[in-house]
Design an enzyme around this catalytic site. Structure first.
Site, PDB file in Angstrom:
ATOM      1  N   HIS A 189      13.627  23.532  79.929  1.00  0.00           N
ATOM      2  CA  HIS A 189      14.992  23.724  79.411  1.00  0.00           C
ATOM      3  C   HIS A 189      15.033  24.695  78.240  1.00  0.00           C
ATOM      4  O   HIS A 189      16.107  25.138  77.845  1.00  0.00           O
ATOM      5  CB  HIS A 189      15.579  22.376  78.976  1.00  0.00           C
ATOM      6  CG  HIS A 189      15.878  21.461  80.131  1.00  0.00           C
ATOM      7  ND1 HIS A 189      17.154  21.131  80.522  1.00  0.00           N
ATOM      8  CD2 HIS A 189      15.058  20.830  80.999  1.00  0.00           C
ATOM      9  CE1 HIS A 189      17.103  20.323  81.568  1.00  0.00           C
ATOM     10  NE2 HIS A 189      15.837  20.122  81.876  1.00  0.00           N
ATOM     11  N   ASP A 201      17.563  30.446  72.045  1.00  0.00           N
ATOM     12  CA  ASP A 201      18.089  29.245  72.689  1.00  0.00           C
ATOM     13  C   ASP A 201      17.878  29.374  74.198  1.00  0.00           C
ATOM     14  O   ASP A 201      18.199  30.427  74.761  1.00  0.00           O
ATOM     15  CB  ASP A 201      19.594  29.121  72.389  1.00  0.00           C
ATOM     16  CG  ASP A 201      20.081  27.685  72.394  1.00  0.00           C
ATOM     17  OD1 ASP A 201      19.476  26.857  73.101  1.00  0.00           O
ATOM     18  OD2 ASP A 201      21.077  27.391  71.714  1.00  0.00           O
TER      19      ASP A 201
HETATM   20  C1  G6P Z   1      16.850  20.246  73.626  1.00  0.00           C
HETATM   21  C2  G6P Z   1      15.666  19.923  74.523  1.00  0.00           C
HETATM   22  C3  G6P Z   1      15.799  18.546  75.138  1.00  0.00           C
HETATM   23  C4  G6P Z   1      16.062  17.527  74.065  1.00  0.00           C
HETATM   24  C5  G6P Z   1      17.292  17.917  73.246  1.00  0.00           C
HETATM   25  C6  G6P Z   1      17.596  16.932  72.115  1.00  0.00           C
HETATM   26  O1  G6P Z   1      17.988  20.453  74.381  1.00  0.00           O
HETATM   27  O2  G6P Z   1      15.534  20.916  75.537  1.00  0.00           O
HETATM   28  O3  G6P Z   1      14.621  18.213  75.838  1.00  0.00           O
HETATM   29  O4  G6P Z   1      16.235  16.258  74.622  1.00  0.00           O
HETATM   30  O5  G6P Z   1      17.081  19.206  72.701  1.00  0.00           O
HETATM   31  O6  G6P Z   1      16.488  16.761  71.314  1.00  0.00           O
HETATM   32  P1  G6P Z   1      15.818  15.331  71.087  1.00  0.00           P
HETATM   33  O7  G6P Z   1      14.555  15.647  70.357  1.00  0.00           O
HETATM   34  O8  G6P Z   1      16.814  14.577  70.269  1.00  0.00           O
HETATM   35  O9  G6P Z   1      15.569  14.704  72.432  1.00  0.00           O
END
Ligand code: G6P
Length: 468
Positions: free
Chosen positions: A164, A377
């Site tokens: 992602h 990003d």
């Molecule tokens: C990004 C990453 C995700 C992640 C999200 C939130 O979008 O690609 O994998 O879940 O951030 O971050 P966190 O550390 O809170 O899961």
């Protein structure tokens, strides 16, 4: 296929459920609908699918639970694993390395050990959950070793991986002491998806330069121990949002009324500038604030004609780079508020809080200028949400060229956020944009976002994986 095995298993760091524990220790399990869940729910239901992930708190284990037709299977992590695998290797090593080393990555052997051990835990649970000949779809940078581990345990399964976030150029990726292991981990998948063609290209050059494997076009050829050669496909599958749901929400009378109310609470300014991000150093919040502050100082924007709203959702608060970022952002916000506001007419509103979906849609509708100034990003879904919410065809999107979204949203005002003068120029252009130009650009942007939604994304990835 046994009753506990599924034809499709999704694996991600977080399980899409919220577990609340009450005073007596009783637990409530609630489905927590993020974008990925919405996209995958129809196909998971259709294929009696399962989701493997960490439930979001330490030492939280429970039997697999079916919520809304999707079986959630927890991977329990200890506090130490969360510190070393999640806050450490995932978010203090890989995250900054994959985002252009905006903050210096830290390389610690014990974090890497934990990353490998936790990936093995996820792989084991996933391998036990998938039915004979079924499909496992692994998500994101936290789980890059899992594909090859799953393939080893279950050679009969089709394995897909989607990253992602960006994949870095070889010159940066080469810093990683465990670079070959990560590449080999990913190459356990039959299909490796990235957000941008650029990311897929970076990945293939890393593979060529650091493993010596051969690639042709989008294909990578991986020799197996039995002498055969496996053909791994790597390509771009730009993710999207549930555009129809955002569009429908923005049509709701209660949301439109709330948007008018927000503008009036802000003092009915001529122009509302808006930013909403996870509070992350990749988002370029400081660059955006610097541009705004200089425009105010130079009198090229004036309060109360203009007001900025910045929503920063709390994120990764145990990681020190995020604590420093929060201090820096809040110092700048305080200076802007102190220097340029007056009683009843603040120059900036800052919320370090999550907003619900209705409030987000109303904020998008209330915002004349949307500022997406990320330094790097993978995609940036905020840009797409803003477009989907502008059912009135109005608004101007200032969008960093360092986002995946910039590949698709060509009618936005594209900016290099490092170029503060250029950014200021684009903000002024957005502020002055005629309604006619707003409509012309927004119509084209909306066509793209409404056609290419997250359902289409999931379908194209799973379609390509089925063809492997
Ligand atoms: C990004 C990453 C995700 C992640 C999200 C939130 O979008 O690609 O994998 O879940 O951030 O971050 P966190 O550390 O809170 O899961």
């Amino acid at each position: 296929m046994t009753a506990t095995q599924s034809d499709l298993v999704v694996v991600s760091n977080r399980l899409p459920i919220d577990v609340t524990v009450d005073d007596d220790g009783g637990r409530t399990y609630r489905h927590s609908p993020g974008g990925l869940v919405t996209a995958l729910e129809p196909v998971l239901k259709q294929r009696a699918g399962a989701w493997v992930g960490w439930p979001g708190a330490p030492d939280l284990g429970f039997d697999p639970i079916r919520l809304d037709g999707v079986l959630s299977i927890p991977v329990s992590l200890t506090s130490e694993e969360i510190a070393d695998y999640y806050e450490g290797f995932s978010n203090s090593t890989l995250w900054p390395l994959y985002h252009d080393v905006i903050t210096p990555p830290e390389y610690h052997r014990e974090w890497h050990e934990a990353y490998r051990a936790v990936n093995a835990k996820f792989a084991e649970v996933a391998a036990g959950a998938v039915a004979e000949g079924g499909t496992v779809w692994v998500h994101d940078y936290q789980l890059q070793l899992a594909p090859s581990m799953i393939k080893q345990l279950r050679p009969d399964a089709r394995v897909g991986f989607f990253n992602h976030i960006p994949f870095p150029p070889e010159a940066l990726f080469a810093q990683l002491p465990w670079r070959r292991e990560i590449l080999t981990g990913l190459l356990g998948a039959d299909l490796i998806g990235f957000q941008r063609a650029q990311d897929a290209g970076n990945f293939r050059s890393c593979v060529r330069r650091l493993t010596g494997l051969t690639t042709r076009g989008h294909h990578i050829f991986v020799p197996e121990s039995d002498g055969s050669v496996r053909d791994v496909l790597s390509a771009a599958f730009p993710i999207s949002i549930d555009s129809a749901a955002v569009d429908a929400r923005a049509h709701l009378p209660r949301v439109q009324a709330r948007a008018r109310e927000i503008r009036s609470e802000l003092g009915n300014p001529d122009r509302v500038l808006f930013g909403v991000d996870r509070l992350d150093y990749t988002k370029g919040i400081a660059h955006r604030l610097k541009a705004y502050e200089e425009l105010l100082r130079e009198g090229r924007l004036t309060v109360p004609g203009v007001v900025m709203v910045q929503v920063a959702s709390p994120s990764r608060g145990n990681v020190s780079a995020y604590q420093t970022l929060r201090d820096d952002v809040e110092t700048t916000v305080g200076r802007i508020a102190g220097d340029f506001g007056s009683l009843g007419s603040p120059a900036i509103h800052y919320l370090h809080q999550n907003q619900d979906a209705d409030e987000m849609a109303a904020l998008y509708l209330a915002a004349d200028v949307m500022l997406v100034t990320a330094l790097r990003d993978g995609m940036n879904l905020v840009a797409k949400e803003y477009v989907a919410a502008r059912v009135d065809g109005r608004g101007a999107l200032v969008l960093s060229e360092f986002t995946g979204a910039a590949d698709e949203l060509r009618q936005a005002l594209l900016v290099n956020p490092h170029d503060i003068d250029g950014l200021k120029g684009s903000i002024l252009r957005a502020v002055a944009m005629s309604p006619k130009e707003q409509r012309r650009r927004m119509q084209a942007l909306r066509r793209r976002v409404l056609e290419h939604d997250v359902g289409a994304w999931a379908e194209s990835f799973l379609g390509a994986l089925a063809g492997r």
